[in-house]
Every structure is written in C-alpha cells, then in structure tokens.
Design a protein around this motif. Sequence first.
Motif, PDB file in Angstrom:
ATOM      1  N   ASN A   1      60.753  57.036  84.972  1.00  0.00           N
ATOM      2  CA  ASN A   1      62.097  57.143  85.533  1.00  0.00           C
ATOM      3  C   ASN A   1      63.109  56.778  84.451  1.00  0.00           C
ATOM      4  OD1 ASN A   1      60.495  55.780  88.218  1.00  0.00           O
ATOM      5  ND2 ASN A   1      61.701  57.600  88.557  1.00  0.00           N
TER       6      ASN A   1
ATOM      7  N   HIS B   1      55.782  63.138  87.771  1.00  0.00           N
ATOM      8  CA  HIS B   1      55.225  61.801  87.554  1.00  0.00           C
ATOM      9  C   HIS B   1      53.737  61.772  87.849  1.00  0.00           C
ATOM     10  CE1 HIS B   1      59.227  59.573  88.346  1.00  0.00           C
ATOM     11  NE2 HIS B   1      59.012  59.737  87.074  1.00  0.00           N
ATOM     12  N   TYR B   2      53.228  62.876  88.370  1.00  0.00           N
ATOM     13  CA  TYR B   2      51.820  62.897  88.762  1.00  0.00           C
ATOM     14  C   TYR B   2      51.006  63.577  87.673  1.00  0.00           C
ATOM     15  CZ  TYR B   2      53.200  61.480  93.432  1.00  0.00           C
ATOM     16  OH  TYR B   2      53.709  60.789  94.495  1.00  0.00           O
TER      17      TYR B   2
ATOM     18  N   GLY C   1      56.951  69.750 104.611  1.00  0.00           N
ATOM     19  CA  GLY C   1      57.606  69.576 103.312  1.00  0.00           C
ATOM     20  C   GLY C   1      57.078  70.544 102.262  1.00  0.00           C
TER      21      GLY C   1
ATOM     22  N   ALA D   1      57.580  65.094  94.668  1.00  0.00           N
ATOM     23  CA  ALA D   1      57.791  63.644  94.803  1.00  0.00           C
ATOM     24  C   ALA D   1      57.901  63.219  96.263  1.00  0.00           C
ATOM     25  CB  ALA D   1      59.032  63.225  94.033  1.00  0.00           C
ATOM     26  N   MET D   2      58.397  64.094  97.138  1.00  0.00           N
ATOM     27  CA  MET D   2      58.611  63.691  98.516  1.00  0.00           C
ATOM     28  C   MET D   2      57.554  64.237  99.468  1.00  0.00           C
ATOM     29  SD  MET D   2      62.753  64.014  98.590  1.00  0.00           S
ATOM     30  CE  MET D   2      63.055  62.885  99.926  1.00  0.00           C
ATOM     31  N   LEU D   3      56.460  64.780  98.916  1.00  0.00           N
ATOM     32  CA  LEU D   3      55.486  65.467  99.774  1.00  0.00           C
ATOM     33  C   LEU D   3      54.215  64.647  99.978  1.00  0.00           C
ATOM     34  CD1 LEU D   3      55.746  69.041  98.245  1.00  0.00           C
ATOM     35  CD2 LEU D   3      57.133  68.020 100.044  1.00  0.00           C
ATOM     36  N   ASP D   4      53.473  64.976 101.047  1.00  0.00           N
ATOM     37  CA  ASP D   4      52.181  64.329 101.263  1.00  0.00           C
ATOM     38  C   ASP D   4      51.117  65.055 100.428  1.00  0.00           C
ATOM     39  OD1 ASP D   4      51.475  66.590 102.664  1.00  0.00           O
ATOM     40  OD2 ASP D   4      51.629  65.670 104.628  1.00  0.00           O
ATOM     41  N   PRO D   5      49.885  64.499 100.369  1.00  0.00           N
ATOM     42  CA  PRO D   5      48.897  65.075  99.438  1.00  0.00           C
ATOM     43  C   PRO D   5      48.637  66.566  99.662  1.00  0.00           C
ATOM     44  CG  PRO D   5      48.107  62.981 100.300  1.00  0.00           C
ATOM     45  CD  PRO D   5      49.361  63.296 101.037  1.00  0.00           C
TER      46      PRO D   5
ATOM     47  N   GLU E   1      60.292  67.538  89.542  1.00  0.00           N
ATOM     48  CA  GLU E   1      59.591  66.682  90.506  1.00  0.00           C
ATOM     49  C   GLU E   1      59.520  67.309  91.897  1.00  0.00           C
ATOM     50  OE1 GLU E   1      60.043  62.494  90.484  1.00  0.00           O
ATOM     51  OE2 GLU E   1      61.288  62.549  88.683  1.00  0.00           O
TER      52      GLU E   1
ATOM     53  N   ASP F   1      57.751  56.216  88.833  1.00  0.00           N
ATOM     54  CA  ASP F   1      56.760  56.577  87.812  1.00  0.00           C
ATOM     55  C   ASP F   1      55.502  55.708  88.003  1.00  0.00           C
ATOM     56  OD1 ASP F   1      57.174  54.115  86.327  1.00  0.00           O
ATOM     57  OD2 ASP F   1      59.002  55.003  85.549  1.00  0.00           O
TER      58      ASP F   1
ATOM     59  N   HIS G   1      50.969  57.765 101.404  1.00  0.00           N
ATOM     60  CA  HIS G   1      50.309  59.062 101.240  1.00  0.00           C
ATOM     61  C   HIS G   1      49.150  58.939 100.266  1.00  0.00           C
ATOM     62  CE1 HIS G   1      52.847  61.397 103.629  1.00  0.00           C
ATOM     63  NE2 HIS G   1      53.864  61.534 102.813  1.00  0.00           N
TER      64      HIS G   1
ATOM     65  N   GLN H   1      63.821  68.083  93.824  1.00  0.00           N
ATOM     66  CA  GLN H   1      62.917  67.196  94.546  1.00  0.00           C
ATOM     67  C   GLN H   1      62.945  67.365  96.069  1.00  0.00           C
ATOM     68  OE1 GLN H   1      63.295  62.670  94.658  1.00  0.00           O
ATOM     69  NE2 GLN H   1      62.467  62.981  92.621  1.00  0.00           N
TER      70      GLN H   1
END
Lengths: 284, 283
Positions: free
Chosen positions: B48, B206-207, B150, B176-180, B173, A175, A202, B95
């Motif tokens: 979290n 979370h973004y 991804g 959560a595991m990806l690039d921009p 989520e 978070d 990233h 995720q």
Amino acid sequence: MPLILDHVSQIYNEGTKESVRALDDVSLIIPEGQFIGIIGHTGSGKSTLVQHLNGLMLPKKGSVFYNGKDISDKDFSRKELRQHVGLVFQYPEHQLFETDVFADVCFGPKNMGLSKKETELAAFEALRMVHFPEDLYYASVFELSGGQKRRAAIAGVLAMKPDFLVLDEPTAGLDPVGRLEILGMVSELHKKSGLTIILVSHSMEDVATYVERVIVMDRGRVAYDDTPREVFSHAEELKEMGLGVPESTEIAAMLRARGFDVDPKVITEKEAADSIYAALKARR
Amino acid sequence: MDIVSTKDLVFEYIRRDDEGNPSDVTTALDHVDIDVKEGEFVGILGHNGSGKSTFAKHLNALLYPSGGTVFVGGMDTKDDDKLWDIRSNIGMVFQNPDNQIIGQVVEEDVGFGPENLGVPTKEIWERVEESLKAVGMLEFRKKSPNKLSGGQKQRVSIAGVLAMHPKCIVLDEPTAMLDPSGRKEVIRAARGLNDVEKMTVILITHYMDEVVHADRLFVMDKGKVVMQGTPREVFSRVEELKALRLDVPGPTRIAYELKKKGIPLPDGILTAEELVREIEKCR
C-alpha cells in the motif's frame, strides 16, 4: 455474559416475489473469551448474522439473548448492547470523520456520556492496544497509511470497551505484511485482553492460523461449527458451498493421492512442511 | 511494439499547510521505466502506498507526469490533442465493482461505453455480445447488476471496458473486495482475455498467486521499480519480497521451508501442482 442466538430467522422482502431467507433457523452460543471465525460465500448470511449480534438487525423469528435478556424486548437498551458488542465494518476507514485520529477515537466514549477525562483515557488506552504510532495521534486521518487507518478505526470501537469485537474482513485491501500485522494485533487483543473476537473472513488460511472455532454459513444456515481442523476435513462439501480449504490442506491431499504418507489434517503451511518432511524422511 | 512505455517517469505532488502554502513535496513515482509489449500479461506488485495506482492513473492520462514521459501506443500522454485516442487505447477497471456499474441492465451497462463513442447501434449490440461472451457473462445480459455477485459485477465492468475495444486493459486491484470464488472468476476472465483474445493485460494486485502466470512482473517500492522479471525469477527472492512488505505464493513458502530442512527442491516453485511434482522427484 454469552451471546445466544436461539432459532433466529431473518427474511428480506417478506411476502414479495423477491423474498430471501437470509438467516434460516440459526442457533449459536458465543461464550466470552473465544476467537471465532465466520466463513461463507457472498450472500451466505455472514453479514446478516453479525448485524444481529449487536442489535443492528432484529430477528424476524427466534431471539437473540445478551446477558440473559432478549434484545428485541422494548425495555432492552440496544444502545448499551452496541457498547458491549463492537462491530468494525469492512473498510472501516471510510467511517473516520473527525479532524484528527484522537478526536475520532474519542467519539464513541464521548457519545456514551463519559466525562472528558474518562473519554481521553479510554481513547489513549485503545490507541495503545492497537499499537498506533504515538507521533500520529493528532495527525489528520488523510495522512495515514491503509493499515494505520484501519488501526484507528478499530481503536474507535475498542475505546467503548466492548466485551465482543466483531470484525468484518479487517484485512481487505491491505498488502500482505499489512494483513499479517492486523491479524497479529487482533490475536494479541484476544490473548492479552481476553476479548471475544468474531472474525468474518474470506481467507481459509487466516481462519486456519488464528481462530479456535469456525462457523461456516451456507444459504442462511450454519453448515459447520467446529475447530478449524475438523471443518477443513470436509473439503468436498466446502467446495460445493463455493468455499475451499487452506492451500496446505489441498497440497497434503494431492500428495496423499500420489502415495505419500502426509497427514490429511494439516491446515497451516508449517504443519504441511513438517508433515511432508517427515513423509519424505520415512521413505529414504 | 510497446503499447505502454514510460521513460524516467516522475510524479510529485505538493502538500500544503493549513494556510495553503506549499509545505512538502512527495515523490509518488521516482524515475519509473516500465515497458509493456502488445499481447503481454504484466503484473505490478507493491505494498500500500508504493506507487502502483499512481502509475496506473498515468496510463490513461488521469494524471500527467511531473517529469519524464508516458507513451501509450506511441503517443505522448501530455499531448492534449491525443487525449481521447490515448484513453481509447487503455481500458481501466478499479477495485470497487459498485462504483463502476451504472446501467439498470447488464447489457445496457456494457453498451454505455461504445454508445458514448458514437458507435452505430447495430455494432454496439455486436460489441456487447462479444464482450459479455469473453468474460463468460452472456447469459446474464438481461439481469439487473444489483443481483450479481461481486465477481460477476467485476466481470461486467471488464466487459464494459472491452466493448470500447481498447488495446490494453489495466486492472487496479480488481479482486481486493471479492471472496475467493469471485477472485478466481475475475482472474480466469483476465487470463482468458490475454490467452484467447490476445489482449494486453496489466494487473495490479496484492495477491501473489494472481500473477504466477504473468509473462513479467514489476515490483514497486517508494515509487521506484525495485525488481522485475518472470514470476519464477521474482518469487525466488523470498526474503527481499518480505522486506518490501510483500510475500510469495503459498506453495513457494512451503517449498522454501522444505528447502531449509534440507529437501533438494529447485528455486521458483509457484503453484501447488509444481510443488507436488517436485516432491515426487525427491522420493
């Protein structure tokens, strides 16, 4: 002792139709004491690059030197290299496996052949370095929060007393405050312990805020290797690589296009706010 | 009509000591009331361990309430006879893209769900095509999922869920595991589903910047809903969000700094475009 990559190339599936040049003639010098960020699109070669730093992969062409020795040489101890260059993978908590936190952090130094006492001292020191809560030293890893697990995993690598700490996206899945806490802790490790940090990220914002040198990977090559401020002045080129610039830099550019005298080289939110404020004040 | 409605939802789990005797009760969800109307885009935020994912798992009856009720399309999730109807209403995307793709070829993977539901072959292919189109992945239909990025894999996961024709998609989520660029692709796909297909979307993240376009936000802490409202309302409460281990979008933070310096900007600026527009009004 610096790590030196000299014209390193790595090719996957060499000689087949699927052949991919994951690293293409990469030369880098990583002196001790720097805080370096590595950015790049998925598949740009970032992960392949960091695996060469501790000898998990050996170059197909070119050489990696540590302490003046070629890590591909037969008499070179790669086991020793891995103690000096600690690698923390993405989601490192998946690699916690001992019954409690302390036992897990002891695993590395124990494996190095240290005595029980030396091992435990190294583990205590590492857990202190990551500000792990003392009342949880003997907790099961299943009882920890996301951020705590990540600290425990980083401590496991620090317990081997590395000179270089490579972190592959240490904040993924945390978070916002958890992200800040981990990055603040890493930054402190760099400042207080003089550890060389290599942060794969990233987040352009994180790179702009914390590191002193950015290496941009694109299609297996080093596209840029400079200070964050210089690197992020190449907005167009970075966009073409599937990357970008910090949002603050983007906002500054949008305001400049509308005639505001905002500094085009701002990279953090604080710099952006200060520069916008100054531009507005000058107009009044 | 509400597609999802929870009334006083409580979820407790019992922790056991080494001998297996109950030692402690943890309340993961504490009297949660969340209603989602058909066609809405709802964001759920929380740090979290705040209970977001436990909440999501109640929506397709992966977990059952310890107290209170969860209604999905008007059906009580505790009603065992309705289990498959409930699950067909709610499509879940998680995720890790690598854990959700099973097919060797993209179109096979997307067809797996409807095939399992017993949909006739001809219709399966129609659904595969429309679903891949909806997430912008049609041109990859013959590719191996292993060769995708991804963000592309997550879009295939979403297509796989869409092909089962749910009424609501829950994304837990997903970025959560990806690039921009992967994050942008997935969020664009989710917004497209909501705008174009009128699909109900529940996005857990979370973004903060991923939910600025949502209709409504719910903020969770310690298993409770502690804030709700439009993104503009929620993201005006900068200090409270920080105390909840959350944050506000970057442009909102810059606006907040400028306001502290005395620049008369309005509350609730969410995007770079809005910030620039409001600054122009100040000159």
